[in-house]
Design a protein around this motif. Structure first.
Motif, short mmCIF file in Angstrom:
data_model
loop_
_atom_site.label_atom_id
_atom_site.label_comp_id
_atom_site.label_asym_id
_atom_site.label_seq_id
_atom_site.Cartn_x
_atom_site.Cartn_y
_atom_site.Cartn_z
N LEU A 119 -70.93 -13.49 -73.27
CA LEU A 119 -71.05 -14.69 -72.47
C LEU A 119 -70.70 -14.58 -71.39
CD1 LEU A 119 -67.54 -14.63 -74.95
CD2 LEU A 119 -69.09 -15.41 -75.73
N ALA B 123 -64.18 -11.90 -74.09
CA ALA B 123 -65.77 -11.15 -74.32
C ALA B 123 -65.35 -9.35 -74.78
CB ALA B 123 -66.96 -11.31 -73.18
N HIS C 252 -70.15 -9.48 -70.00
CA HIS C 252 -69.92 -11.17 -69.65
C HIS C 252 -70.91 -11.22 -68.55
CE1 HIS C 252 -67.99 -13.16 -66.84
NE2 HIS C 252 -67.20 -14.55 -67.68
N ARG D 258 -63.76 -13.52 -69.52
CA ARG D 258 -64.50 -11.87 -69.16
C ARG D 258 -63.73 -11.30 -70.64
NH1 ARG D 258 -64.96 -9.78 -63.64
NH2 ARG D 258 -67.03 -10.57 -63.94
#
Ligand SMILES: O=P([O-])(O)O[C@H]1O[C@H](COP(=O)(O)O)[C@@H](O)[C@H](O)[C@H]1O
Ligand SMILES: [Mg+2]
Length: 574
Positions: free
Chosen positions: A359, A373, A380, A370
């Motif tokens: 991501l 993820a 991330h 973050r």
């Protein structure tokens, strides 16, 4: 073709006029030159601005005011830009390179697109031109689908009616990395800019009157199919959706995409559904701007809708509003970070199921992605602003930026896409509704799991671009304030030095500052690359710890306001 120190302003203007193939801008410049020579200060100022520097590649290509001169958007500038890009492609690939050209419904767009097709053809390339205006994501999709070497979208997105712009993408044989199909980044933008600077005067560039091809309209059908498929499932509970195209080019396709996904109760904002280059019902056709959704909100209340979907005029952005009894007027517009987190959580669940994926969001977007993820065991990446950066992240499964941009299907569109994101959002809201939940419930769950990440922008619009330079200089010279919202500033990054990218590397240098505080609040400050604005992006993170969400949200709101007040103080804007 720009003002060299030895050249006076009037020499530069006269020479430009001689080479400008467009009678309209020629006449405009001649009038200004006459007025300048008779000492009219306004004319001198206008010409100085238009000839100060050539338009440069910013966050999303070339973008500027329509008008004569090298620092404006006009046929001469477009013709030379197309010639520069063609020379760049011919050097790399030889003749026969392919360029797809799309355009929105702004003033000048269709003409700029035709000029581009003509220049590409004249340079020995194969030009494919859309018959009609099209959304930016359709153009980005076609580039990958048809394997073209480059694509150009003539658009200034959500800027005011007086602007236009030129988004440039590379693909096919021109680039072979993850950036295939994305907008240009260094070193390509510098190389293309150098080729543009070296291009002949506009009226000397070969421009055949035919020889280009029309894009096969079936590619639009394929785009539509793919945008619907990207949602993975269809509508669950029925939704009444209010849809606005903000006077842009995405209305019909977005409606069809939603219908194909099973949503048949769509109410369009009639005043904004057809393309209109003057954007008559809004101050700015930008769903980020206050007031842009007023008509949609009024209609949604009147029709008791479940969801508002708003695209920006080139349909690469998406704004969403949902009913929320605690919000003023009963409706709440989600921020880009909120919708990005919702779509990010959904994408993370899908990717975690497949066991892989990354991501990504930009350095000015929320840090929540973050955490999402990580919680799903995914990677991330943090990138610079703009989808030209986000979309080239290896193994990307979902990317977003706070400026209402989402990429839910990077395999199809290496850019933000307001239509596929609209379908995904509608499906998410409808699945939640079927479960007796709402998007707000999901946001609350994310807040409880990861802390409430609340973000809010402070944008300072200026007339004189020099003011932005001055403000950035002042901030650099004076350093960061000692405290923000009463918390000591503990870390300061100058993005010119390259900030960490989250995986042990560094971001390419860019003009911006990042400050974080002991309370983990964060402010990022940077000049916009598309509009005359200084942008400050503020974020606070609050632990929920069993407290009622309204209380935590109110505290976050207060802290964001305190940060913004401190920033206004530092910037000297009262
Ligand atoms: O105009 P759009 O919709 O293409 O959007 C463009 O501008 C936005 C704002 O950029 P800036 O902060 O530099 O003005 C960027 O976030 C986006 O990636 C870019 O494509
Ligand atoms: Mg746009």
């Amino acid at each position: 073709m720009t003002l060299s120190p030895a050249q006076t302003l009037d020499q530069a203007v006269s020479s430009w006029i001689t080479h400008d193939p467009d009678p309209v801008t020629r006449e405009e410049l001649s009038g200004l030159l006459q007025a300048h020579l008779t000492g009219e200060a306004g004319a001198t100022a206008a010409l100085s601005e238009a000839f100060a520097a050539p338009l440069a590649f910013g966050t999303a290509g070339l973008r500027g005011r329509l008008g004569g001169g090298p620092g404006r958007m006009n046929r001469a500038v477009v013709i030379r830009a197309a010639a520069g890009l063609s020379a760049f492609l011919r050097d790399r690939l030889g003749e026969g390179f392919t360029v797809i050209i799309g355009f929105d419904a702004r003033h000048g767009s269709a003409q700029f697109a035709r000029d581009t097709a003509s220049v590409v053809t004249g340079a020995g390339g194969r030009a494919l031109l859309f018959d009609e205006h099209c959304p930016t994501p359709v153009l980005a999709f076609s580039l990958r689908r048809l394997g073209a070497d480059a694509a150009i979208m003539v658009t200034a997105s959500h800027n005011p009616p007086q602007d236009n712009g030129y988004k440039v993408y590379l693909g096919g044989r021109a680039v072979t990395d993850w950036g295939q199909g994305a907008q240009i980044v260094p070193p390509y933008d510098e190389q293309i800019a150098a080729a543009i600077a070296a291009a002949a005067p506009a009226n000397e560039i070969p421009m055949p009157q035919d020889g280009w091809e029309a894009v096969d309209p079936r590619v639009i059908e394929e785009y539509l199919e793919r945008a619907v498929k990207a949602a993975h499932t269809q509508a669950a509970a029925p939704l009444r959706i209010v849809l606005t195209a903000m006077h842009g080019v995405g209305g019909a396709l977005c409606r069809q995409a939603l219908e194909h996904a099973g949503f048949d109760d769509i109410v369009e904002v009639a005043e904004q559904v057809d393309p209109d280059p003057d954007f008559p019902t809004v101050d700015f056709p930008n769903p980020e701007e206050p007031g842009a959704l007023d008509l949609a909100l009024a209609l949604a209340r009147e029709r008791d809708a479940d969801l508002i979907i708003a695209n920006d005029p080139d349909a690469d952005r998406l704004a969403v509003a949902i009913p929320d009894p605690t919000a003023p007027g009963g409706w709440r517009q989600l921020t880009g970070d909120e919708l990005g987190s919702l779509l990010g959580e959904q994408a993370a669940e899908l990717a975690a199921f497949a066991g892989t994926g990354v991501l990504a969001n930009s350095v000015v977007s929320s840090r929540l992605l973050r955490s999402i993820a990580r919680a799903h065991g995914l990677g991330h990446r943090q990138t610079l602003t703009g989808f030209k950066w986000i979309s080239r992240v290896p193994d990307l499964v979902f990317g977003y930026e706070e400026a209402l941009g989402y990429c839910v299907d990077p395999g199809a569109v290496r850019d933000k896409d307001g239509i596929s994101a609209a379908v995904r959002t509608a499906v998410l809201v409808s699945v939640l509704k079927q479960q007796g939940r709402s998007a707000v419930d999901l946001l609350d769950r994310l807040a409880r799991d990861h802390g409430l990440h609340a973000t809010s922008p402070l944008s300072i619009r200026v007339e004189d671009l020099g003011l932005i330079t001055t403000m950035m200089e002042r901030l650099r010279a004076g350093g960061a304030p000692a405290r923000l919202a009463d918390s000591p500033v503990t870390a300061r990054f100058d993005l010119l030095d390259g900030a960490p990218d989250g995986i042990g590397g560094h971001l390419p240098p860019t003009d911006g500052l990042v400050w974080t505080t002991a309370a983990d609040d964060r402010v990022v400050i940077r000049p916009s690359g598309t509009e005359p604005k200084l942008k400050c992006y503020c974020e606070v993170i609050l632990a929920v710890e069993g407290r009622p969400m309204v209380e935590v949200r109110a505290e976050a709101e207060q802290r964001l306001e305190a940060i913004k007040a401190d920033l206004r103080g530092v910037l000297g804007i009262g």
